[in-house]
Design a protein around this motif. Sequence first.
Motif, PDB file in Angstrom:
ATOM      1  N   ARG B  98      67.371  53.311  36.721  1.00  6.83           N
ATOM      2  CA  ARG B  98      68.058  54.069  35.665  1.00  6.83           C
ATOM      3  C   ARG B  98      69.525  54.263  36.054  1.00  6.83           C
ATOM      4  O   ARG B  98      69.818  54.661  37.181  1.00  6.83           O
ATOM      5  CB  ARG B  98      67.408  55.435  35.479  1.00  6.83           C
ATOM      6  N   VAL B 101      72.031  58.061  37.315  1.00 12.50           N
ATOM      7  CA  VAL B 101      71.106  59.068  37.843  1.00 12.50           C
ATOM      8  C   VAL B 101      71.387  59.354  39.313  1.00 12.50           C
ATOM      9  O   VAL B 101      71.168  60.465  39.805  1.00 12.50           O
ATOM     10  CB  VAL B 101      69.638  58.568  37.682  1.00 12.50           C
ATOM     11  N   ASP B 104      73.233  62.702  40.792  1.00 11.65           N
ATOM     12  CA  ASP B 104      72.443  63.938  40.632  1.00 11.65           C
ATOM     13  C   ASP B 104      71.219  63.901  41.532  1.00 11.65           C
ATOM     14  O   ASP B 104      70.873  64.894  42.174  1.00 11.65           O
ATOM     15  CB  ASP B 104      71.968  64.065  39.170  1.00 11.65           C
ATOM     16  N   ASP B 108      69.855  66.430  44.328  1.00  7.79           N
ATOM     17  CA  ASP B 108      68.576  67.119  44.129  1.00  7.79           C
ATOM     18  C   ASP B 108      67.644  66.935  45.328  1.00  7.79           C
ATOM     19  O   ASP B 108      66.879  67.824  45.685  1.00  7.79           O
ATOM     20  CB  ASP B 108      67.871  66.581  42.872  1.00  7.79           C
ATOM     21  N   LYS B 166      61.267  67.747  36.691  1.00  3.76           N
ATOM     22  CA  LYS B 166      62.562  67.653  35.988  1.00  3.76           C
ATOM     23  C   LYS B 166      62.825  66.229  35.489  1.00  3.76           C
ATOM     24  O   LYS B 166      63.163  66.017  34.317  1.00  3.76           O
ATOM     25  CB  LYS B 166      63.683  68.086  36.948  1.00  3.76           C
ATOM     26  N   TYR B 167      62.650  65.242  36.373  1.00  5.53           N
ATOM     27  CA  TYR B 167      62.947  63.856  35.978  1.00  5.53           C
ATOM     28  C   TYR B 167      61.884  63.296  35.042  1.00  5.53           C
ATOM     29  O   TYR B 167      62.166  62.451  34.212  1.00  5.53           O
ATOM     30  CB  TYR B 167      63.146  62.983  37.224  1.00  5.53           C
ATOM     31  N   SER B 168      60.655  63.793  35.206  1.00  7.09           N
ATOM     32  CA  SER B 168      59.593  63.366  34.297  1.00  7.09           C
ATOM     33  C   SER B 168      59.906  63.816  32.871  1.00  7.09           C
ATOM     34  O   SER B 168      59.745  63.056  31.915  1.00  7.09           O
ATOM     35  CB  SER B 168      58.259  63.954  34.767  1.00  7.09           C
ATOM     36  N   VAL B 169      60.377  65.058  32.762  1.00  8.17           N
ATOM     37  CA  VAL B 169      60.737  65.591  31.434  1.00  8.17           C
ATOM     38  C   VAL B 169      61.965  64.854  30.901  1.00  8.17           C
ATOM     39  O   VAL B 169      61.991  64.403  29.756  1.00  8.17           O
ATOM     40  CB  VAL B 169      61.014  67.119  31.515  1.00  8.17           C
ATOM     41  N   LYS B 170      62.966  64.693  31.781  1.00 12.33           N
ATOM     42  CA  LYS B 170      64.231  64.083  31.370  1.00 12.33           C
ATOM     43  C   LYS B 170      64.031  62.687  30.789  1.00 12.33           C
ATOM     44  O   LYS B 170      64.630  62.331  29.772  1.00 12.33           O
ATOM     45  CB  LYS B 170      65.158  64.023  32.587  1.00 12.33           C
ATOM     46  N   PHE B 171      63.181  61.898  31.436  1.00 12.69           N
ATOM     47  CA  PHE B 171      62.997  60.513  30.981  1.00 12.69           C
ATOM     48  C   PHE B 171      61.664  60.303  30.261  1.00 12.69           C
ATOM     49  O   PHE B 171      61.303  59.170  29.951  1.00 12.69           O
ATOM     50  CB  PHE B 171      63.100  59.557  32.181  1.00 12.69           C
ATOM     51  N   ASN B 172      60.963  61.397  30.059  1.00 13.91           N
ATOM     52  CA  ASN B 172      59.658  61.360  29.400  1.00 13.91           C
ATOM     53  C   ASN B 172      58.718  60.341  30.053  1.00 13.91           C
ATOM     54  O   ASN B 172      58.147  59.474  29.396  1.00 13.91           O
ATOM     55  CB  ASN B 172      59.834  61.061  27.901  1.00 13.91           C
TER      56      ASN B 172
END
Lengths: 266, 288
Positions: B98, B101, B104, B108, B166-172
């Motif tokens: 990606r 990314v 950040d 993180d 967080k990343y799971s939500v961000k990139f679904n």
Amino acid sequence: MKFDKLYYIFSIFVIIYLGIIVVPILRTLLFTSINGLVQDSKSGIIQSIELTYLMAFIVAIISVVFAIPYTYFISRSPHPFFKFVDSIIELPIMIPHTVVGIIMLLTFEPSMPLGSLISKIYPNYRFDDTFFAVIVTLFFLASAYSIRTIQVSYTKNAIEYENMARSFGYKPLEAFMLVSVPFMWRSILRGMALTWARSISEVGSMLIVAYYIFPSFTHLVGIFIYSQFIGNGLIPAAESSSILIITGLLTLLILKILEGKDASYY
Amino acid sequence: MLHITDLRVIRGKFKLQIDDLNLSGRSILLIGENGSGKTTLLQSIAGFIQSSGKIYLEDFEINSLPIEKRNVCMLSTTLNIFKDKTVKENLNFPKRKRDGVYDDLINDLCLAEKENVKGAYLSSGEMQRLAIGRCLISESRLMLFDEPFSFQDQINKMLMRDIIEKYSVKFNVPYVITTNIYGEFLYNFHNIVSIWKGMILENVNSLDNISHFRTASLISPLNLLKIKDEYYIVDPNEIVFGDSGYDYEAISNNILRIKIDGNFFYLKTSAPPNGNKLNFGKIRKLQY
């Protein structure tokens, strides 16, 4: 640093072992004078060494070219049949080398089934005393050294790394080249060196399949020194042996430097 | 999201057998004892080992695809960090990656200061964070994390759990986590799947809905009871103190030990004990 008792006991074995290897080599080198070496270098030994090293190098390259895919294939073939197949590659090491020469003649001579098939494709085909005879026979005898050396470095760990790389989008060949080959590089060089060295030392089978090599009628170095010993006695044979040992040591030293430090991917 | 049918893997004497498992949530917790088949299941989904059966990811059957075409990344327990590559090179290793990314993510992961340090010089916990990051930066359709917190201290367990979420939500992108360490960092999963001896015991959407004793005992050995060969779980608020009931021994302010039918059980209470004996209000029966 303080060593335990076992260290000192085992050091005796190391000294004896090194003595067995080093003393005969030193004896040969010290037996000959510089003048003798210079004189002997005009006997044809240099041309013979050049040809032998070249032949051995070609065999080492071919062995590695086969050893890498072989290792990949066998590592991924869990069926017991492939374990049996894998054990076959060491067979040439245990066959007496004169027998290997005979096996090669029985297989590749134009009058034999496979040889005659090759003759039909290449009408001027002949086997004995050719470059082809030397290379195929040395490959038969020495390729196992490359395969086993490379196989040891290609562990289950390497396959896990490749799987990881593939899960990130790399194709199998990309993963293999990117992940495993850099790690195996040292083993590849070591395997090449072993196959090369083993090829140089071969005499038995060469006496049968390639006493001379056409078209130059040059002997391979083992046969050259043997002929010198039979025809001219110990001293010229020892001088040629010294030249061979010195060039061999230098070459192995260069290879050792090229190997560099251990790769530590895993 | 992930639907598995008739999955079979045989490894020596161990057999993984999943007839029908439907995982609709984005975050999945896979729990089970050592050797229950958690890793084997993840490896089957990733394609690292051969398996028969069907695996559907977003309605696409992936079990017939080679590893590189599945778009499924997996964090193995061995981490597989390149020791000769720097943190930056390791993190940027995925071919499908990606964009935008990296900066950040490395912050993180608390690895920004070690960006140019080689893998060989990282601690186990740092290597694990790096390996997690490598999955998060990859453009995968599913992320599988096998024991992702095993080398992390308590604070980093929480941190890593948050980052994965967080990343799971961000990139679904959905993810599966396996673990046999349980604690506060295991909150808020959409699916909790329990596996035992290669078979799925249960698949629930909340810790409160766990109905199997084996699953409950994996989450916490506290507040589980066996009374007359039946298994129960008791809510801390349902522990009542008074003059009748079971004798108890206070291990700490809110942890008690009781003996029922010759077996010891440990209870966590919502308040310090204030009576000689204890009894239970409402208790929930579990399958065994």
